[in-house]
Enzyme design. Structure first.
Site, mmCIF file in Angstrom:
data_model
loop_
_atom_site.group_PDB
_atom_site.id
_atom_site.type_symbol
_atom_site.label_atom_id
_atom_site.label_comp_id
_atom_site.label_asym_id
_atom_site.label_seq_id
_atom_site.Cartn_x
_atom_site.Cartn_y
_atom_site.Cartn_z
ATOM 1 N N GLN A 78 0.182 20.265 81.827
ATOM 2 C CA GLN A 78 -0.650 20.211 83.033
ATOM 3 C C GLN A 78 -0.407 21.444 83.900
ATOM 4 O O GLN A 78 0.340 21.392 84.866
ATOM 5 C CB GLN A 78 -0.303 18.930 83.802
ATOM 6 C CG GLN A 78 -1.177 18.627 84.968
ATOM 7 C CD GLN A 78 -2.519 18.102 84.533
ATOM 8 O OE1 GLN A 78 -2.682 17.523 83.478
ATOM 9 N NE2 GLN A 78 -3.508 18.319 85.346
ATOM 10 N N PHE A 79 -1.067 22.554 83.560
ATOM 11 C CA PHE A 79 -0.882 23.777 84.340
ATOM 12 C C PHE A 79 -1.365 23.631 85.777
ATOM 13 O O PHE A 79 -0.920 24.347 86.671
ATOM 14 C CB PHE A 79 -1.547 24.977 83.661
ATOM 15 C CG PHE A 79 -3.039 25.053 83.848
ATOM 16 C CD1 PHE A 79 -3.568 25.792 84.890
ATOM 17 C CD2 PHE A 79 -3.907 24.379 82.998
ATOM 18 C CE1 PHE A 79 -4.949 25.866 85.075
ATOM 19 C CE2 PHE A 79 -5.274 24.450 83.176
ATOM 20 C CZ PHE A 79 -5.797 25.195 84.216
ATOM 21 N N THR A 80 -2.260 22.677 86.044
ATOM 22 C CA THR A 80 -2.803 22.531 87.393
ATOM 23 C C THR A 80 -1.767 22.027 88.393
ATOM 24 O O THR A 80 -2.034 22.032 89.602
ATOM 25 C CB THR A 80 -4.044 21.613 87.419
ATOM 26 O OG1 THR A 80 -3.685 20.327 86.937
ATOM 27 C CG2 THR A 80 -5.166 22.191 86.573
#
Length: 151
Positions: A78-80
């Protein structure tokens, strides 16, 4: 590194309509990395996460760890988690690790957890995933290596 831990009764991930992974009791984790993360940081974060006593004992107190309840982990990249929303309306993601670094650390994270004897199911890095969960409690905890790994 940031990990969002959600204590779940069940969780699953589908990609293109096909089930990729599912677990029963355990954690659904959203995992994000920044450029300065290392395997040593991942090790410390896993140790903290696995040792958290956030499952209820017979008296209803959060006294049991993931290992105590023989729980599993659904791990979702989950880069966000590194969204920068300070300016404007569109988040920036410059603090997130580039894919080559993040993929390597994500694979290491999952393998290290498996090496500890915990069952891990995963999504696919960078894929459009649909994650489903039944949050237990609800209990949701954020671990940030900036706090956990201070010198």
């Amino acid at each position: 590194m940031k990990i969002v831990i959600q204590r779940v009764k069940e969780s699953s991930v589908t990609i293109d309509g096909k089930l990729k992974g599912s677990i029963q009791k355990g954690y659904m984790t959203l995992v994000g990395f920044c450029e300065s993360d290392t395997k040593a940081i991942v090790d410390k974060m896993i140790d903290k996460m696995i040792g958290l006593r956030i499952f209820e004992d017979d008296q209803g107190k959060m006294n049991l760890s993931l290992a105590d309840v023989q729980g599993a982990i659904l791990s979702i990249s989950q880069f966000t988690l590194y969204a920068d929303c300070r300016k404007g309306r569109r988040p920036g993601f410059t603090e997130a690790a580039k894919p080559d670094i993040a993929i390597s650390l994500y694979d290491y994270y999952n393998q290290k957890i498996q090496d500890l004897g915990i069952h891990v199911e995963t999504g696919v890095f960078g894929a459009d995933m649909k994650v489903s969960l039944l949050n237990d409690g609800p209990v949701t905890i954020l671990l940030d290596s900036q706090d956990i790994c201070k010198s």
